[in-house]
Design a protein around this motif. Structure first.
Motif, short mmCIF file in Angstrom:
data_model
loop_
_atom_site.label_atom_id
_atom_site.label_comp_id
_atom_site.label_asym_id
_atom_site.label_seq_id
_atom_site.Cartn_x
_atom_site.Cartn_y
_atom_site.Cartn_z
N LYS A 239 0.83 -1.22 0.00
CA LYS A 239 0.00 0.00 0.00
C LYS A 239 0.86 1.27 0.00
CE LYS A 239 -4.30 -1.62 0.39
NZ LYS A 239 -5.48 -1.16 -0.35
N LEU A 241 0.78 5.71 0.21
CA LEU A 241 0.12 7.00 0.44
C LEU A 241 0.51 7.93 -0.71
CD1 LEU A 241 1.05 7.42 4.22
CD2 LEU A 241 -1.17 6.67 3.30
N ARG A 318 -3.63 3.91 -0.33
CA ARG A 318 -4.33 3.87 0.96
C ARG A 318 -5.01 5.20 1.26
NH1 ARG A 318 -7.04 4.81 4.25
NH2 ARG A 318 -7.01 4.47 6.48
N PHE A 319 -4.32 6.32 0.98
CA PHE A 319 -4.90 7.64 1.25
C PHE A 319 -4.14 8.69 0.45
CE2 PHE A 319 -6.55 11.24 3.68
CZ PHE A 319 -7.84 10.82 3.96
N ASN A 337 -13.48 17.03 1.93
CA ASN A 337 -13.73 15.57 1.99
C ASN A 337 -13.75 15.03 3.43
OD1 ASN A 337 -14.05 15.10 -0.71
ND2 ASN A 337 -12.15 13.98 -1.02
N PHE A 341 -14.61 10.93 5.09
CA PHE A 341 -13.66 10.06 5.79
C PHE A 341 -13.53 10.47 7.26
CE2 PHE A 341 -12.54 10.47 1.29
CZ PHE A 341 -12.80 9.16 0.91
N GLU A 344 -10.41 9.26 9.49
CA GLU A 344 -9.16 9.98 9.26
C GLU A 344 -9.26 11.42 9.75
OE1 GLU A 344 -10.50 7.90 7.10
OE2 GLU A 344 -8.94 6.42 6.67
N HIS A 372 -7.41 16.63 -5.74
CA HIS A 372 -7.95 15.42 -5.12
C HIS A 372 -9.17 14.91 -5.86
CE1 HIS A 372 -10.23 18.81 -3.95
NE2 HIS A 372 -11.23 18.02 -3.61
N THR A 376 -10.83 11.19 -5.87
CA THR A 376 -12.02 10.91 -5.05
C THR A 376 -13.08 10.22 -5.91
OG1 THR A 376 -11.57 12.92 -3.80
CG2 THR A 376 -13.74 11.95 -3.52
N PRO A 381 -9.51 7.25 -1.26
CA PRO A 381 -9.80 8.12 -0.12
C PRO A 381 -8.82 9.30 -0.10
CG PRO A 381 -9.21 5.89 0.61
CD PRO A 381 -9.03 5.92 -0.87
N ALA A 382 -9.35 10.50 0.08
CA ALA A 382 -8.48 11.68 -0.06
C ALA A 382 -8.96 12.84 0.78
CB ALA A 382 -8.42 12.10 -1.52
N ILE A 423 -1.59 6.97 10.32
CA ILE A 423 -2.73 6.48 9.52
C ILE A 423 -2.71 4.95 9.48
CG2 ILE A 423 -1.74 6.48 7.18
CD1 ILE A 423 -4.18 8.25 6.40
#
Ligand SMILES: [Zn+2]
Length: 424
Positions: A239, A241, A318-319, A337, A341, A344, A372, A376, A381-382, A423
């Motif tokens: 994963k 980021l 992952r993010f 956003n 989420f 987060e 983003h 999205t 996920p952002a 995270i």
């Protein structure tokens, strides 16, 4: 030496000098102020499409990626893509018998405007006449232009008049008088006629004629480049980021006027580099992909392209943290956003409360206002984070390095670093 060679040599000198300035203090902390200042300097041309400003900035960022040790996963850190863009590379003269208007201060050329050279008689329409008349019923000779005074309108009427003017812009030269802050932009398209937005205060007395000398060039297929660097995880990980910030801005409006884009988004590019340096020194359990996007101001084109042609599978992301407008912070940050989420968002808020970093972390729902957005849409996920504060310079010639406070830059950097580390 011809002028092109001159230019090439100059660019090389600038790049070498910049690299030297950025990393002459190697071993010390990344100098984000200096880095932001450099991206805003005239040699970077406002990081737009006149004098290759965006490619100069892209090269500079790629060299910095390399210098701090990010790994390339594409050729030379680049991901090229193409689009059309309307530009104003030369003359930008607007004057009457009494006044000479200053580009960026007294007037803007609309991003879709054509170029023009000539003298125009101004035919003034009231807004009510404009709203009631049909386009077919407006007759202008070749050297006449419409003059519309938009000052003092309610926001509802203003949007109706603007809509009508956008339709009429396909058929007539238009000069719009405005009492609003001048905010520029950039367009892929060009209309057949010139269109100017003039500040109401620019004229001592409303003129009956005006001289326009505006050079314009539509680039059919401009190549821009996303800049991509990779920081591997502490132990092999699947994963990743994604941390992003766009580096492009609006460039030049004529030979002598450029938009430095300090807050938007030299500041975010500096935060990106700063985090890259920190995470290379202390890798996370996730890989981190650092992306400096091109083509944001023209409609999120760099991030759209990368979301459709990702260098890593999107499902392995992952993010995403997208950083734009990092130069203020007196009033904290907004997190776009955050409503999507909540876990987060809670993590971010709890770190902030525990470490007493930023004044406020303001939630905001989804919005298509930065890079983003397409990720999205694609299910990544952002968060998009921007700083808040008294600096209201935005898409104007005063969004300069000197206007940045960096009021909460270190605190925000601290918060982002801890957030990325925590995270799940
Ligand atoms: Zn921006």
């Amino acid at each position: 030496m011809n002028s092109w060679l001159n230019y090439a040599v100059d660019m090389q000198t600038i790049l070498l000098l910049s690299l030297f300035l950025s990393f002459s203090s190697w071993g010390q902390e990344f100098n984000y102020r200096n880095y932001t200042d450099q991206l805003c300097s005239p040699g970077f041309q406002g990081r737009g499409y006149v004098n290759a400003g965006d490619s100069i900035a892209g090269e500079f960022i790629a060299q910095n990626f390399k210098a701090i040790g990010l790994l390339p996963i594409t050729e030379n850190y680049f991901q090229p893509f193409e689009f059309s863009v309307n530009t104003f590379p030369g003359d930008m003269l607007v004057y009457t018998d009494q006044d000479t208007l200053r580009p960026g201060i007294d007037f803007l050329v609309a991003p879709t405007s054509s170029g023009v050279h000539g003298k125009f008689l101004l035919i003034q329409f009231s807004c009510s006449k404009l709203l009631s008349i049909k386009q077919q019923d407006i007759r202008l000779t070749e050297n006449e232009a419409l003059l519309i005074d938009l000052s003092g309108l309610s926001s509802d009427t203003l949007s109706l008049v603007k809509k009508k003017l956008n339709e009429l812009a396909l058929f007539f030269p238009i000069l719009e008088l405005s009492d609003k802050k001048l905010t520029w932009s950039v367009s892929q398209d060009v209309n057949k006629y010139p269109y100017l937005i003039i500040s109401k205060e620019a004229f001592k007395k409303l003129p009956t004629e005006i001289h326009l000398d505006i050079d314009q060039k539509h680039l059919e297929s401009h190549v821009a480049k996303n800049v991509i660097g990779f920081c591997p995880a502490k132990r092999k990980a699947k994963k990743t980021l994604l941390i992003s910030a766009h580096y492009d801005h609006l460039g030049r409006m004529g030979r002598d006027t450029y938009f430095p884009g300090a807050n938007d988004n030299a500041s975010g590019t500096a935060m990106l580099l700063y985090l890259a340096e920190q995470l290379l020194a202390k890798p996370l359990k996730y890989n981190v992909l650092f992306v400096a996007f091109a083509g944001e101001e023209i409609g999120l084109l760099g991030s759209k392209y990368m979301s459709l042609h990702p260098p890593l599978p999107l499902e392995d992301l992952r993010f995403m943290l997208n950083l734009d407008i990092m130069g203020s912070g007196e009033d904290g940050i907004t997190v776009v956003n955050s409503t999507l989420f909540p876990k987060e968002f809670d993590l971010l808020k709890s770190i902030n409360a525990k470490k007493k970093l930023l004044k406020e972390i303001k939630p905001r729902g989804p919005a298509a206002n930065s890079d983003h957005w397409y990720f999205t849409q694609a299910g990544v996920p952002a968060f998009f984070i921007y700083t808040m504060g008294p600096n209201k310079h935005y898409h104007d010639i005063d969004d300069r390095y000197e206007a940045l406070s960096f009021a909460a830059f270190d605190e925000l950097n601290n918060l982002l670093f801890r957030f990325l580390k925590s995270i799940k």
